[in-house]
Design a protein around this motif. Structure first.
Motif: not given
Lengths: 345, 345
Positions: A1, A46-50, A97, A119, B59, B116-119
């Motif tokens: 990534m 793409h930013p890593n949401a986690i 989400d 979470k 995740s 991609r967002s790793q969610k």
DNA sequence: TTGTAGGCGTTATCAG
DNA sequence: CTGATAACGCCTACAA
């Protein structure tokens, strides 16, 4: 990534600047922004949401709690499907989400667990009932200041953040409609009293009956549990007092249809021998024969509003007022309630 | 929020030890473990799931993709509800959570965004259709090695990881049943060809017809789009050729019920003037009048299996074989297909 | 307008 | 058996 760092290097800026670009923060030279975006695109960054959640200390998830009881169909899938869609729509608008939790109602119901793991930032709770455990769990949530919103349920004596429909008014109108069609002997098939809706509907029914100066002998009050089967079973009781019944208002479509099925077996056809109105205006109402008149409940909008208001509360520093929002219902008339013959002997 | 650090201090151990206790890793002195757990309980410590995800670089979420098309009811809520329950059950068994994504099918469908967002670590995709965009999106997912599982859909010429029901066999049996009841002129009301199920069902139907040595003139082949309305509308076409029709097999319950409604308006009653079998064995089949015979499809199990296998693939190093699993269906006979009169003039 | 640097709460690797 | 200690990828004062 690919990470922010690589983008920063390629664009020849610092990592902080990359973040600023992606978060639209602070003033910045258009040229810089351009370079960053270009680099990002090139690298497919793409930013890593986690990681974002971690740094921001919020998950960006709205928890949605559904009662899970396989093989038991007290709720129609329609009901949840509509509410979920509403929540889903709102959630997407706000960049959140949806994290779905299927909770078995009878397990030691601990909603706080959902929040502890971090979470979810807030929850919308569907299908809750008024039981001691649920009261306890919800009061605990409230005491800890955890944001949540109930849909279609309230608790006598407690004040939670909730979105409901105006079931009193809806029921009142349904019964009024039957009266206007000329029916006087109107029975009421209610659902389980653990759902606050049931109480609301009873209230609306009683109001319409008393306003019309009509008696409500106990034989007119039936109770099921919102399943088709319970409606079907209620038919026998009603059949015994059939000379006292011209019409029925049922607290949901499924019971209404079950009742219609039960009475049909005895030769009583809805829309011919008696009138009936259901509640929910689910797809089942359109599928039944005859098509079932029903109270339309704006489930989609309720879901959307629940999500909207609970997420809004997050922004305003958790200052969620424990308000009760009631959305309006409406009556949809189909064949099951049309007066064809009035056996008003 | 209380962190690992505080627990470590209270227990008089290092942070690493706290982690070991909570993850059940490595050998450790029972006494140490005891102390840590005691401290954790005292402080009401719970690991931060987000931080864990961050550190583990996964995740712990299974994405569930649903087609989102408000006001368009091609799928019954029953369908998704059952599959979701199955997924939910499996997911909980494996300690995962479910992240719901409602995707508008016609938007530039990009499934990779979800990853991609790793969610999410993997996805189960419901309600996909065979369109160029979807093929494209899915092939892209596959090319990037992102784990996913399709439910109830396959793509001619492509090999994905998918869980399906044996619709060929189910349809075959439904038609065979009608034949055994004495019907010869059996029409088939299919759904949109974009769903692979539709092709499967056609195949089953044709097989049963040809094995029985029965002709299939084009008038017997109808097409709807799986909505009740389309079934209702198909009634007029079928009515024109009513002398050539004794029974109908419909590709889902909703169309079957719509068709029954349409024919009833013309005086043709299912179970009396013609026989009909639907597909899905949804709750609607029990609600309809007469109750609808239907092919039971194990949606719950399909959801569960999809979740199971796609998550299993994660453990085994993403070595998901692109297998197609087919679960068996069964015929549920209700009144709509019982031979009462056979108008086999 | 941009860079520096500390921190978020774990996991996981290495020593000891 | 247990303790240090780097990551992990990003956010956000604070400084320049």
């Amino acid at each position: 990534m690919v990470t922010r760092k690589e983008v920063a290097e390629l664009a020849g800026v610092s990592e902080a600047t990359v973040s600023r670009v992606f978060n639209g923060l602070g003033p910045m030279k258009p040229a810089t922004k351009e370079r960053v975006l270009e680099a990002a695109k090139q690298l497919n960054y793409h930013p890593n949401a986690i990681a974002q959640s971690f740094a921001r200390r919020r998950s960006g998830n709205l928890g949605v709690v559904l009662p899970y009881m396989p093989k038991v169909h007290l709720f129609s899938a329609f009901y949840f499907s509509e509410i979920l869609s509403g929540i889903g729509e709102q959630v997407r608008e706000q960049g959140y989400d949806m994290l779905l939790s299927l909770l078995t109602p009878d397990e030691s119901l601990d909603y706080t667990r959902l929040y502890r793991s971090q979470k979810v930032d807030a929850c919308v709770i569907l299908g809750s009932r008024d039981t001691p455990q649920q009261r306890e769990s919800l009061m605990q949530l409230q005491a800890q200041g955890l944001p949540f919103c109930l849909v279609n349920q309230s608790f006598e004596g407690l004040s939670f953040h909730e979105v409901d429909a105006d079931h009193v008014e809806g029921s009142y109108r349904a019964v009024r409609h039957l009266q206007e069609e000329g029916y006087r002997k109107i029975a009421f098939l209610n659902g389980s009293p653990q759902y606050s809706n049931s109480g609301d509907r009873l209230q609306g029914y009683m109001k319409a009956m008393s306003e019309a100066g009509l008696e409500v002998p106990p034989e007119l009050l039936l109770e099921g549990n919102y399943s088709r089967k319970s409606g079907y079973e209620a038919a026998s009781g009603l059949w015994e007092h059939r000379d006292q019944v011209e019409a029925v208002f049922a607290a949901n479509d499924r019971m209404a249809i079950g009742l219609m099925q039960g009475l049909r077996e005895r030769g009583w056809i809805a829309g011919r021998d008696f009138a009936i109105i259901g509640c929910d205006d689910s797809d089942a109402a359109k599928l039944s024969d005859p098509p079932l008149s029903s109270i339309n409940v704006p489930f989609y909008e309720m879901g959307k509003e629940a999500a909207r208001s609970v997420l809004a509360g997050l922004l305003h520093g958790g200052g969620t007022k424990d308000t009760r929002i009631k959305l309006p219902t409406s009556l949809v008339v189909r064949q099951s309630s049309r007066a064809v013959i009035i056996n008003d002997s």
